[in-house]
Structures are given as C-alpha cells and as structure tokens.
Scaffold this motif. Sequence first.
Motif, PDB file in Angstrom:
ATOM      1  N   GLY A 271     -10.997   5.740   3.550  1.00 54.44           N
ATOM      2  CA  GLY A 271      -9.934   6.739   3.537  1.00 54.44           C
ATOM      3  C   GLY A 271      -8.952   6.514   2.406  1.00 54.44           C
ATOM      4  O   GLY A 271      -8.568   7.459   1.697  1.00 54.44           O
ATOM      5  N   LEU A 272      -8.526   5.269   2.212  1.00 59.80           N
ATOM      6  CA  LEU A 272      -7.626   4.949   1.099  1.00 59.80           C
ATOM      7  C   LEU A 272      -8.280   5.290  -0.240  1.00 59.80           C
ATOM      8  O   LEU A 272      -7.647   5.871  -1.129  1.00 59.80           O
ATOM      9  N   ASP A 273      -9.533   4.945  -0.368  1.00 56.29           N
ATOM     10  CA  ASP A 273     -10.231   5.168  -1.629  1.00 56.29           C
ATOM     11  C   ASP A 273     -10.315   6.658  -1.955  1.00 56.29           C
ATOM     12  O   ASP A 273     -10.089   7.069  -3.103  1.00 56.29           O
ATOM     13  N   SER A 274     -10.607   7.468  -0.951  1.00 52.42           N
ATOM     14  CA  SER A 274     -10.749   8.907  -1.198  1.00 52.42           C
ATOM     15  C   SER A 274      -9.424   9.546  -1.575  1.00 52.42           C
ATOM     16  O   SER A 274      -9.376  10.433  -2.431  1.00 52.42           O
ATOM     17  N   VAL A 275      -8.338   9.103  -0.961  1.00 50.94           N
ATOM     18  CA  VAL A 275      -7.020   9.674  -1.275  1.00 50.94           C
ATOM     19  C   VAL A 275      -6.639   9.365  -2.717  1.00 50.94           C
ATOM     20  O   VAL A 275      -6.218  10.249  -3.485  1.00 50.94           O
ATOM     21  N   VAL A 276      -6.778   8.104  -3.114  1.00 48.71           N
ATOM     22  CA  VAL A 276      -6.351   7.692  -4.458  1.00 48.71           C
ATOM     23  C   VAL A 276      -7.296   8.242  -5.522  1.00 48.71           C
ATOM     24  O   VAL A 276      -6.866   8.580  -6.631  1.00 48.71           O
ATOM     25  N   ALA A 277      -8.571   8.344  -5.195  1.00 49.22           N
ATOM     26  CA  ALA A 277      -9.530   8.877  -6.168  1.00 49.22           C
ATOM     27  C   ALA A 277      -9.180  10.309  -6.555  1.00 49.22           C
ATOM     28  O   ALA A 277      -9.296  10.700  -7.727  1.00 49.22           O
ATOM     29  N   VAL A 278      -8.746  11.098  -5.610  1.00 50.81           N
ATOM     30  CA  VAL A 278      -8.381  12.496  -5.873  1.00 50.81           C
ATOM     31  C   VAL A 278      -7.026  12.592  -6.570  1.00 50.81           C
ATOM     32  O   VAL A 278      -6.839  13.441  -7.452  1.00 50.81           O
ATOM     33  N   ALA A 279      -6.079  11.740  -6.197  1.00 53.68           N
ATOM     34  CA  ALA A 279      -4.718  11.813  -6.752  1.00 53.68           C
ATOM     35  C   ALA A 279      -4.195  10.408  -6.992  1.00 53.68           C
ATOM     36  O   ALA A 279      -3.499   9.847  -6.139  1.00 53.68           O
ATOM     37  N   PRO A 280      -4.514   9.796  -8.141  1.00 51.18           N
ATOM     38  CA  PRO A 280      -4.057   8.425  -8.417  1.00 51.18           C
ATOM     39  C   PRO A 280      -2.547   8.261  -8.350  1.00 51.18           C
ATOM     40  O   PRO A 280      -2.051   7.163  -8.069  1.00 51.18           O
ATOM     41  N   ALA A 281      -1.783   9.334  -8.582  1.00 54.44           N
ATOM     42  CA  ALA A 281      -0.327   9.245  -8.545  1.00 54.44           C
ATOM     43  C   ALA A 281       0.189   8.858  -7.167  1.00 54.44           C
ATOM     44  O   ALA A 281       1.324   8.377  -7.029  1.00 54.44           O
ATOM     45  N   LYS A 282      -0.654   9.030  -6.147  1.00 53.63           N
ATOM     46  CA  LYS A 282      -0.210   8.698  -4.793  1.00 53.63           C
ATOM     47  C   LYS A 282      -0.112   7.199  -4.560  1.00 53.63           C
ATOM     48  O   LYS A 282       0.390   6.762  -3.521  1.00 53.63           O
ATOM     49  N   LEU A 283      -0.580   6.409  -5.525  1.00 53.41           N
ATOM     50  CA  LEU A 283      -0.349   4.962  -5.450  1.00 53.41           C
ATOM     51  C   LEU A 283       1.143   4.643  -5.447  1.00 53.41           C
ATOM     52  O   LEU A 283       1.565   3.591  -4.959  1.00 53.41           O
ATOM     53  N   ALA A 284       1.949   5.563  -5.975  1.00 53.63           N
ATOM     54  CA  ALA A 284       3.395   5.329  -6.021  1.00 53.63           C
ATOM     55  C   ALA A 284       3.999   5.222  -4.626  1.00 53.63           C
ATOM     56  O   ALA A 284       5.053   4.601  -4.440  1.00 53.63           O
ATOM     57  N   ASP A 285       3.328   5.810  -3.623  1.00 55.55           N
ATOM     58  CA  ASP A 285       3.857   5.755  -2.252  1.00 55.55           C
ATOM     59  C   ASP A 285       3.769   4.358  -1.654  1.00 55.55           C
ATOM     60  O   ASP A 285       4.430   4.061  -0.655  1.00 55.55           O
ATOM     61  N   VAL A 286       2.936   3.502  -2.245  1.00 54.20           N
ATOM     62  CA  VAL A 286       2.728   2.169  -1.680  1.00 54.20           C
ATOM     63  C   VAL A 286       4.021   1.359  -1.702  1.00 54.20           C
ATOM     64  O   VAL A 286       4.325   0.614  -0.755  1.00 54.20           O
ATOM     65  N   ALA A 287       4.823   1.521  -2.747  1.00 56.83           N
ATOM     66  CA  ALA A 287       6.035   0.709  -2.901  1.00 56.83           C
ATOM     67  C   ALA A 287       7.011   0.908  -1.758  1.00 56.83           C
ATOM     68  O   ALA A 287       7.778  -0.002  -1.411  1.00 56.83           O
ATOM     69  N   VAL A 288       7.010   2.083  -1.150  1.00 62.41           N
ATOM     70  CA  VAL A 288       7.964   2.364  -0.067  1.00 62.41           C
ATOM     71  C   VAL A 288       7.698   1.463   1.132  1.00 62.41           C
ATOM     72  O   VAL A 288       8.622   1.066   1.843  1.00 62.41           O
ATOM     73  N   HIS A 289       6.429   1.115   1.345  1.00 60.68           N
ATOM     74  CA  HIS A 289       6.057   0.265   2.484  1.00 60.68           C
ATOM     75  C   HIS A 289       5.240  -0.925   1.982  1.00 60.68           C
ATOM     76  O   HIS A 289       4.201  -1.273   2.548  1.00 60.68           O
ATOM     77  N   ARG A 290       5.740  -1.558   0.943  1.00 62.54           N
ATOM     78  CA  ARG A 290       4.996  -2.628   0.272  1.00 62.54           C
ATOM     79  C   ARG A 290       4.589  -3.745   1.235  1.00 62.54           C
ATOM     80  O   ARG A 290       3.425  -4.168   1.261  1.00 62.54           O
TER      81      ARG A 290
END
Length: 723
Positions: A271-290
């Motif tokens: 699930g994580l892989d599919s989300v980031v593969a489509v929209a790499p910019a969504k990696l930015a959300d990780v910092a909020v809950h690092r």
Amino acid sequence: MDDSLEPLVIRHTLRLPSPTGPAGEGGVAARQFDAVLMSVGFKLSADLLEHLSGRSEGTVIDTAVRTLRTVRQMVGDHVQHNVYFIDFPANVPATFDFWMRCIAEALADDAARPGTVAQLQSGVLDLLTLPSYGNYRHTYAEMLAAHDELIAAAGDRVTVLHRGGDLEDEIGALYLALAGSTTPLGDDDLRDLRALAEHQVHGPQPEAIPIRENRAVVNRARLGAGADLLLDTVTDVLRLACALSDGDVTLQEPTRFRALSRPVRRALLAGLDSVVAVAPAKLADVAVHREAFKRLGERLHPHEYPRWPHAADVFAVARGEKKARSFDSRVEELLGMHDVTGAAELLKAAPGRLFRALDRLLRMALTQAERDAVVAAAEQVAPEVAGRVVLSVREHLHNRAGEAGERRVFVNRLGRAWVTSDERPPVLPPERKRLIDALDAEIRRRLPSPDRLLIDPDVLDVALPLSGKATAAGLGVLPRGSISPVDGELLRFFVYWKQTCRSTDYDLSALMLDAGYATVSWLSYTALTAVEGEHSGDITDAPDGASEFIDLRLGAVRGAFIVPQVNIFSGEGFEEVDESFFGFMLRDADQRGRPFEPRTVRMKSELRGPGRVALPLAFLRGEDGRWRAKWLHLYLKGHPAANRVEGNRVSVAALLRGIVEREHLTVRYLADLMAGDTTTVTLWDGRTVPDGPVTYIGLERPDGLPAGSRTLTPENLRDLIPD
C-alpha cells in the motif's frame, strides 16, 4: 441473519428492525411488550405495534426479550441502583450528625474500637476506617421495599421506537451512514463502525469516506477479508497500522504497534509503495508523523521486500536518510520572512490548511493589501473546503469579536479542558465581516432547499455536531455547547460505576454558583444536605457496582448555575473501570418512586475521559426564571487522588464562564440559511400532523409523519452538515 448487530441499529436509529417469523395472533403479547417498554420510558410506534400484532406470539416474545435488554442498557436500567441512605431523599441526616453516628458505631465495635480511639487521640480521623462508612448497609431488595411505586406523570419521558426494515437492510444503511459521515465519529461510534464494517465488507460501500479515521476502521475490515484497501496517502497506511494494533487512529496518541503477520506486513508495504509510486510528493507527509513511521518500520521490516522500493523510501524519510520537504515547512519559511501574501498563495493548494490558518495569517498581516490577499484566497478556495471545516471557522470568527484578555477555552479531542486568558489581538472587523459573509454564502449554496421544513423549537439551540468527539455516547445526549429546556420541579443526578480490579471511589457532587460565578453552596459527601436538596450518601467501593444520587428542588436553588460533577477520589479512572455512566432525571414534586426510575431519565451518558473530574453538563437559570441545560462533555485533569468539589470550585467556575460566554453554531443558524424563497418553514406545535412530505428537524421523531418525509434528530443530525 446476525441478531448481534440489532442493538446497534436500535441505539443509533431508535428503529426496531422488522421481526421475521410466522404470521400469527401476537396482539396480546405485543400490547404486553408495549406496556413493559413504557415502564422504562419507551413505546412502540403505532405502525410497529400493528406489525408485531400480526406475528406469532413466540416471535413477539423473542423480539421483546432482545429489545428490552437493549433499551434498559440505553437508559441505565440494566444494573441495580442502591443508595446508602435507604429512605433517600427522605431522612438524609446532616453531615456532622452522620459522621458522629459512624464514630459511635465504630466505638461500639470491639474490632474497630482501638484504631478509632487512636485516631481520635491524634486529632485526625479517616472516615474510610469506620466500619459503617462507605458500604451499603442494606440489600437492593430492602431498599426497593422502602419506596412507594412511581406515580405516573404527563412529563415522564416517552421515547418512541419506530418500525424499521429488514435487519440486513438496517445494518447496511447504518454502516453507510457511519462510514460515509462527513464529521468525525466518537470512540464508541468508531467501535460500532468496526463491527458493522466487518459484517458489510462485501456489501454496498459509501461513495466516499471523507473522514480518515473512518477509512482506517473500514480498511481494517477490508484487509481481514482480503479486499482492496482504500489508500491515497501514506498516512492512511499509518492509521490502518494503528487500527490493527487497537491504537489511536486519530494519531493524537502514540500507538504501541503489535507484531504483524507476514501477509499483513506485505499488504501495508504494498500500500505504501503504490501511494508513493503514483505521487512521490506524498513522501512529504511522513515528517508530520516521523516517530510513528520509524516505530512502524521496525515492525514491517521493509528491507526484506526489495520489490517495493517506494515503501522503503517512506522509512528512509522517517529516519532522516532521505529528504522530503514538507508542505508545512514551506509555509513556515514564508511566514518566517513575514511574506503573508506568499503564504496565503501557497496555502491555496491545501484549502483546509488555509482555512485553519486564517486567524494567524490575518494577525500577521501588517498592511491592508496583505489582509485583502488572505481574504481573497479564502473566498477563492471555499468551495473546496469540507463543510465541517467551513462551519468551524465560521463559529470561530463569530467568537473573535472580543478584546484581548478575554477567556479562551481549550478542549482537546478527548474532552480534556482548560481555560486561559486570550491575549491574541482581535480579527479586524472589515475582514471578519467579509469572511463571515463569504462563509455564510458558501454554506447556503451547499444546503438543500426542501419545499417544507418542519422544526421542533426545542432543537433550534442544539449545537451543530461538527465532531462526534464533542458528544458522549448515551441516551438523550446533545453536542457540546447545546442548550435544551429543563421542565420539572425535582432534578436528580445519578452516577454508577463498577470497578475492574481495584477499590474505586467516585464522588457525585453538585456545585451551585451565582450570576458572577461565585460559589453559593454545594452538595457532596461532605455536605449531605442543603437548602437545595440532598445527597444519597458516599459509597467508597464498587466490586459489584455502586450508585450515588443528588436530589435538587429547582425552586429552592440559590444562584444562577448548577454544575454536577463526578470526582474520582481514589482508584480506577473513567477509562479503566468496567463501566461508568452519569445521567439526570426530572420529576414532579408529588412523584415518589425508587431513587432510580428509568422513565424519568432524561439523559444518560457514558463516562469515558482522560481526567479525574467529569463535567457532563451544567444548568443555567434564564432571565425568565426557567432552567436550561448547557452540554459540556468536559474533563478536568484533577489530582491523582482525593478530588473533591471544594478543591476544584475555582477552576470549574472559570471553565464554565468560558463555555457559557462562547456562542456555538446551532441548528437555528442552518435553518435560517435553509429558509429561502422556495422553502416554507413551520415551527411544530407537537400535535398537528402535516398533510404532505416534510423535512423534519427535532429532538425526537414524531409518530405519523407522511410517507416520503426526511427526519433529522440527534441520532443522525450529522447528516445536516453539508459536504
């Protein structure tokens, strides 16, 4: 057919799914069922009574047994409510006289005498060491025998149960309503949604699940059934992992992740892989809950699955090994340079965040051009913002007209409350008015325009349910900030608790304040009697459950406010006990009956909060002399032990002042917006039945509305909040 979900349907909708079974002569059993229901304050609708009368007697009896079990629990009648003073509210002694009697009985007890004498000689006596203090001195049956039967009164509560459809249809409709809710659900509703989602995983699904916590609960059921997951952000996966560990899907509290099976780990990483593969910019959300992602990575072992490299990137960002600049950091950088216009322009890409930042942006704006840019940005993106956010900001702006130094009340999602001085400068009137006008227009655009709107006047002051977390689970409970009428001469509070494993002492108290929020008097275990009423006596241990009551004569109350509260003196917290709930009853002056009479119960709410002092609601005396309830659903942190009404008078008064002075958006606000040129608005008199379909908004669904009518009551009032 799964009858285990039938109680959920009844609790959430006050609809009894149509019983299935052979036709027969069930009229006598149905009328008996109705009579027993009335003894606990419920009644069958005419349609439901007629339907049951056409079923077999056995079908009616089976239905009655299940339904009575559910409604008794809804009203708090599923447990035995005993009292310390057997004749309560009669013959309650003065506090000092009662304590002297307990001491005398201890001195007459050979086993207790030495310890009691030693304490008296020291000058300090612990009441809990006295044998006759804090424990019931009679059985429940003996207490019942000491009281007359309840005298029926016209004002007793009657909650109508309406006929529902097929059980599976009712379960499906309830699932769609909860899963597709446009406002966050409370913890109890989330638990119910979990049960419904597991049952409905292969059935019809809502068109959208806008609330992320709901999506996590639904995804947990889908994962268990092998269905596709609903994911569009990396945070969706984190919430699902929390749900799988029975943690906090709101991500406000840290979750201790459990060890996960290999199939579950693969599903989450995929699930994580599919989300980031489509929209790499969504990696930015990780910092909020690092930190949460780092702990999750320790459970998922992404290095073991090289075929999902984008999932590995998520944890690399969490560990700081890979950079992914967050959206918030870019906004903060602009604000750090005092570029308010640039920040507003950037926030247009995240409309919800822009709305939540409006107050801050307007306070930081130094020029009229900057203020105009902020307001223009909000006006432009308003159609893209969730309705509950638009309404929340509208309510916020309405309460931002005061001067700096006024009280500011903070309430977190768990109901923990505190108050402080508001030192923020006000939002300037021109921008405030412009924004309010824009938000009103946007809400009006989204609201339906029914041909005929029928409204119970008592619902007009009910606060809009912008979050289920602002409402406790229970019967007759309204959202925080709501005001509802109180009609009766005797007001009786009750609390029930049953400890899990440790001796636990809850103390019911009532604080009376004057119009200036100064203390007038109180009733508690330290003040058993007062001009206003009586306390039923202190119970200090509840292995089998315990109850305390306070009786108030409203006409004798001195002051303008009554604040009932439940203090934890010792033992388990509200979230640790096996069960705990609070409520109130209303009676006429000449009614007798037991201390607890279910059909006089007007409200019963669960006590499940983080503090050691619970403030469910307060009662306000209006200028017309009538009393009204103001719903709080708040918890104070309190002390680890020995919380008493005397010790929290100041903090309670300050908090109450802040709550009372804050104005909430109510049903009246939305009704006024809906009352357009094409809508006929009628205030319901409680008797006249309309001659055609209507949209009805009220505290209870009336019997006999025409076919095709839409009904909105506290059970589904969240449906009134536009998308």
